[in-house]
Write a protein that holds these residues in place. Structure first.
Motif, PDB file in Angstrom:
ATOM      1  N   ARG A   1       0.829  -1.209   0.000  1.00  0.00           N
ATOM      2  CA  ARG A   1       0.000   0.000   0.000  1.00  0.00           C
ATOM      3  C   ARG A   1       0.865   1.261   0.000  1.00  0.00           C
ATOM      4  N   ARG A   2       1.975   1.227   0.770  1.00  0.00           N
ATOM      5  CA  ARG A   2       2.820   2.419   0.864  1.00  0.00           C
ATOM      6  C   ARG A   2       3.588   2.655  -0.446  1.00  0.00           C
ATOM      7  N   ARG A   3       3.962   1.541  -1.153  1.00  0.00           N
ATOM      8  CA  ARG A   3       4.828   1.688  -2.336  1.00  0.00           C
ATOM      9  C   ARG A   3       4.069   1.405  -3.623  1.00  0.00           C
ATOM     10  N   MET A   4       2.777   1.521  -3.623  1.00  0.00           N
ATOM     11  CA  MET A   4       1.990   1.202  -4.804  1.00  0.00           C
ATOM     12  C   MET A   4       2.382   2.072  -5.995  1.00  0.00           C
ATOM     13  N   LYS A   5       2.586   3.333  -5.773  1.00  0.00           N
ATOM     14  CA  LYS A   5       2.960   4.225  -6.869  1.00  0.00           C
ATOM     15  C   LYS A   5       4.315   3.853  -7.452  1.00  0.00           C
ATOM     16  N   VAL A   6       5.248   3.503  -6.562  1.00  0.00           N
ATOM     17  CA  VAL A   6       6.594   3.135  -7.033  1.00  0.00           C
ATOM     18  C   VAL A   6       6.537   1.887  -7.917  1.00  0.00           C
ATOM     19  N   ILE A   7       5.598   0.998  -7.637  1.00  0.00           N
ATOM     20  CA  ILE A   7       5.487  -0.243  -8.411  1.00  0.00           C
ATOM     21  C   ILE A   7       4.712  -0.018  -9.692  1.00  0.00           C
ATOM     22  N   LEU A   8       3.618   0.736  -9.634  1.00  0.00           N
ATOM     23  CA  LEU A   8       2.747   0.874 -10.787  1.00  0.00           C
ATOM     24  C   LEU A   8       3.337   1.750 -11.882  1.00  0.00           C
TER      25      LEU A   8
END
Length: 519
Positions: A17-24
């Motif tokens: 949840r915290r790193r969703m942007k970094v992954i997407l």
């Protein structure tokens, strides 16, 4: 602080949840980049044709196939022959592939690199297709695909069609050459077997002529003939002995008759005649003791006695003396009895000589047949060896003759294209889309790479983050037990009509949030 404790599923979900942007962000940008990168590669078009290995039109029970090479190995062999520069150069020149200043040898050398031949899987192994009956002749593969990749679809189809045609022609030529070579070889073998059979036939005939009467099966006849010859020899020996005895006896009688005749010629006085009469009577007594009264010798002695008695009577008669002068004139020749005895002796001599000759002849024949009987085992062994060689040569000749007939029928079937052969099932197609690059595969590869990159970057950020977020992080960092925990509260102003607000736990999910205070 997470490295100091065991992580749970909730911890991993919190990290996502915290790193969703970094992954997407990388996961969404990488497929686009991959799709765009695919346009940097020149397109390649692959044309494919399917060749079926057709079974023979004539059953094996009628015409046995001579071509027995493994089909996979056969396809590999003819592919190497077709892809050789000497076979490809005429096709390249015919299709005009060496254009735009390209070197002919470079174009020819590039064709094998862009050609692939793949076997068609046998569907009967997977439960599909037509299952073959037990004992039915089957090929390792039912057919194969010919693939060719080129920069243009038209060129790919033309070259694929040309290669497929060359493969089918080479297959037909190879099968015909092999059946022709097999037929020529078997024809030579038949000629050699026939020559060997004729030579052994001549040797066997010469052996039979040389050892006539000593061959297997003649031993019993030889023994029978030998027994007959021995019997003839015994009878001949008895006849020869009898003729010798009769000759001796007749000679003794002749001697007596000559003595009597000479004495009668020398003196005709009564005393001499009386003595002669006594001798003849003594001989008559001896002959009567040995023979019957009808025997010629007895009759002859009796006649002699009568003649002597007559002479004695004439000697005693004075009137007869006057006639002595006339009778003495005829006494100069031997009497008929003496001449008869001499004739009998001569006959006995002839019989003895003939018996001696027959005895020698029979002894020689007996020696010959004894030699045949003695040499029969060795000659029989030689004959059996020659006969065995002749039978083996005849069997080889018959086998080679049958194989030659089968090979000729197979050759005629191959020339009439009635045997197993390759047939074009699906001609080379004109590809409507490039086989490389496949843009969806590039985009999928970019998606995978973006996900790996985003997950790696998120993991790196989490490893560098030293924040304490939960009670477990605090216990792990302080290494002390926790007495009380105050959750993080966020004020949310809500206009609910009575002027009161609510505090919610920010770390809980919306459906799990609990109201902890009201004012």
């Amino acid at each position: 602080m997470m490295e100091n404790r065991d992580l749970t599923i909730d911890d991993y979900l919190a990290m996502l949840r915290r790193r969703m942007k970094v992954i997407l962000i990388p996961a969404l940008l990488a497929p686009l980049a991959g799709f765009l990168v695919s346009y940097a590669f020149p397109p390649k078009y692959t044309s494919q044709s399917e060749v079926l290995v057709a079974p023979p039109k004539i059953p094996d029970a009628v015409v046995q196939q001579v071509f027995t090479e493994d089909l996979t190995q056969h396809i590999t062999t003819i592919a190497q022959q077709v892809l050789s520069p000497s076979r490809l150069r005429p096709m390249v020149e015919k299709l005009g592939l060496a254009k735009g200043g390209q070197n002919l040898d470079d174009v020819v050398n590039a064709i094998p690199l862009n050609t692939t031949i793949q076997p068609v899987p046998d569907l009967s192994e997977f439960g599909g297709g037509v299952k073959k009956k037990p004992g039915q002749n089957s090929s390792p593969v039912p057919g194969f695909y010919v693939n060719y990749t080129s920069s243009t679809a038209e060129e790919a189809r033309n070259i694929c069609a040309g290669l497929t045609s060359l493969l089918i022609e080479e297959d037909l030529k190879t099968r015909q050459d092999q059946t022709q070579g097999t037929t020529d070889f078997l024809t030579q073998q038949v000629a050699n077997a026939k020559q060997n059979l004729d030579d052994l036939d001549k040797k066997l005939a010469a052996f039979k002529n040389q050892h006539m009467g000593q061959l297997p099966g003649d031993e019993d006849n030889n023994l029978k003939i030998l027994m007959g010859l021995n019997s003839q020899l015994d009878a001949n020996t008895q006849n020869l002995n009898r003729a010798t005895q009769d000759k001796s006896y007749t000679e003794s009688l002749l001697a007596q008759q000559l003595a009597a005749w000479k004495s009668s010629q020398s003196s005709s006085n009564p005393q001499t005649l009386q003595t002669q009469l006594s001798q003849l009577q003594a001989q008559l007594i001896d002959l009567e003791a040995r023979y019957t009264a009808d025997h010629p010798d007895v009759i002859k002695i009796q006649a002699d006695i009568s003649q002597v008695k007559k002479k004695l009577a004439e000697a005693n008669d004075p009137a007869a003396k006057a006639d002595d002068g006339a009778s003495d004139k005829g006494s100069g020749s031997e009497p008929a009895e003496i001449r008869q005895l001499r004739l009998q002796i001569h006959q006995y001599q002839d019989l003895a000589a003939q018996g001696t000759r027959d005895q020698k002849r029979l002894q020689q024949e007996i020696a010959v047949y004894q030699g045949r009987v003695a040499s029969s085992p060795g000659i029989e062994e030689e004959y059996k060896e020659l006969a065995r060689d002749y039978d083996n040569a005849q069997k080889v000749y018959q086998d080679d003759l049958a194989k030659q007939s089968t090979s000729k029928m197979a050759m005629q079937a191959a020339q009439q294209q009635q045997g197993e052969q390759m047939a074009l099932l699906n001609p080379a197609n004109l590809p409507d889309s490039p086989s490389f690059p496949i843009r969806l595969l590039f985009a999928g590869g970019g998606l995978g790479a973006g996900l790996v990159l985003g997950l790696g970057f998120a993991l790196w950020l989490e490893l560098r983050d030293k924040s304490i977020r939960t009670q477990a992080d605090a216990e792990a960092a302080l290494e002390l037990p926790m007495l009380v925990a105050v959750p993080w509260l966020v004020e949310i102003a809500l206009a609910n009509g009575n002027g009161k607000g609510h505090f919610w736990n920010r770390n809980k999910e919306p459906e799990e949030r609990k109201e902890i205070a009201k004012f």
